[in-house]
Design an enzyme around this catalytic site. Structure first.
Site, PDB file in Angstrom:
ATOM      1  N   CYS A 198      -8.196  -5.576 -10.081  1.00 19.11           N
ATOM      2  CA  CYS A 198      -7.769  -4.550 -11.028  1.00 19.11           C
ATOM      3  C   CYS A 198      -7.341  -3.330 -10.205  1.00 19.11           C
ATOM      4  O   CYS A 198      -8.180  -2.597  -9.690  1.00 19.11           O
ATOM      5  CB  CYS A 198      -8.947  -4.233 -11.947  1.00 19.11           C
ATOM      6  SG  CYS A 198      -8.559  -3.059 -13.236  1.00 19.11           S
TER       7      CYS A 198
ATOM      8  N   CYS B 220       0.852  -1.181   0.000  1.00 16.60           N
ATOM      9  CA  CYS B 220       0.000   0.000   0.000  1.00 16.60           C
ATOM     10  C   CYS B 220       0.896   1.241   0.000  1.00 16.60           C
ATOM     11  O   CYS B 220       1.773   1.373   0.856  1.00 16.60           O
ATOM     12  CB  CYS B 220      -0.894  -0.011   1.234  1.00 16.60           C
ATOM     13  SG  CYS B 220      -1.867   1.489   1.419  1.00 16.60           S
TER      14      CYS B 220
ATOM     15  N   CYS C  70      -5.497   0.798   6.238  1.00 13.88           N
ATOM     16  CA  CYS C  70      -5.726   2.251   6.236  1.00 13.88           C
ATOM     17  C   CYS C  70      -6.987   2.663   5.477  1.00 13.88           C
ATOM     18  O   CYS C  70      -7.349   3.839   5.484  1.00 13.88           O
ATOM     19  CB  CYS C  70      -4.512   2.990   5.678  1.00 13.88           C
ATOM     20  SG  CYS C  70      -4.318   2.860   3.889  1.00 13.88           S
TER      21      CYS C  70
END
Ligand SMILES: [Zn+2]
Length: 133
Positions: free
Chosen positions: A122, A51, A102
């Site tokens: 995706c 992330c 998060c």
């Protein structure tokens, strides 16, 4: 979906300082990058995708495949790394995918992926960072 549901939670102004404008637009404002825009489309090395907001490992390169969509695509996330919600925007019913830690928006998951899962995660490359193994 309140930000407080997530382990990592910051006010928008703080995310804005921590992220690039494109990362902020995708992760915090549910934006979508232009297809083909991310260099991670072509990333074929072994490693993990994290992330871009909270640096949690989300996907392993072993599940990445070329979907032809112009967005980095995976057939499965790492265990427990992402969450999903129904997204009814743009007059479509899609399943939105976000970072479980998060809440950052990553992309969508579609039921037209390859085996073994049949799922296509995706993802916006702007929401991810890659670290080679
Ligand atoms: Zn995150």
């Amino acid at each position: 979906m309140a930000d407080s549901e997530f382990e990592v939670s910051k006010p928008d102004a703080e995310w804005q300082r921590a992220l690039t404008p494109e990362q902020f637009r995708v992760l915090r404002q549910h934006g979508t990058e232009r297809p083909g825009a991310s260099p991670l489309n072509a990333e074929k090395r072994a490693g993990q995708f994290f992330c871009a907001a909270c640096e949690t490992a989300l996907f392993d390169s072993s599940t990445k495949y070329e979907s032809g969509s112009g967005w980095p695509s995976f057939y499965a996330p790492l265990e427990g790394a992402v969450g999903t919600t129904e997204d009814r925007s743009l007059g479509m019913r899609r399943v939105e995918v976000h970072c479980a830690r998060c809440g950052g928006h990553l992309g969508h998951v579609f039921p037209d992926g390859p085996r073994p899962t049949g799922e296509r995660y995706c993802m916006n490359g702007a929401a991810l960072t890659f670290k080679p193994a």
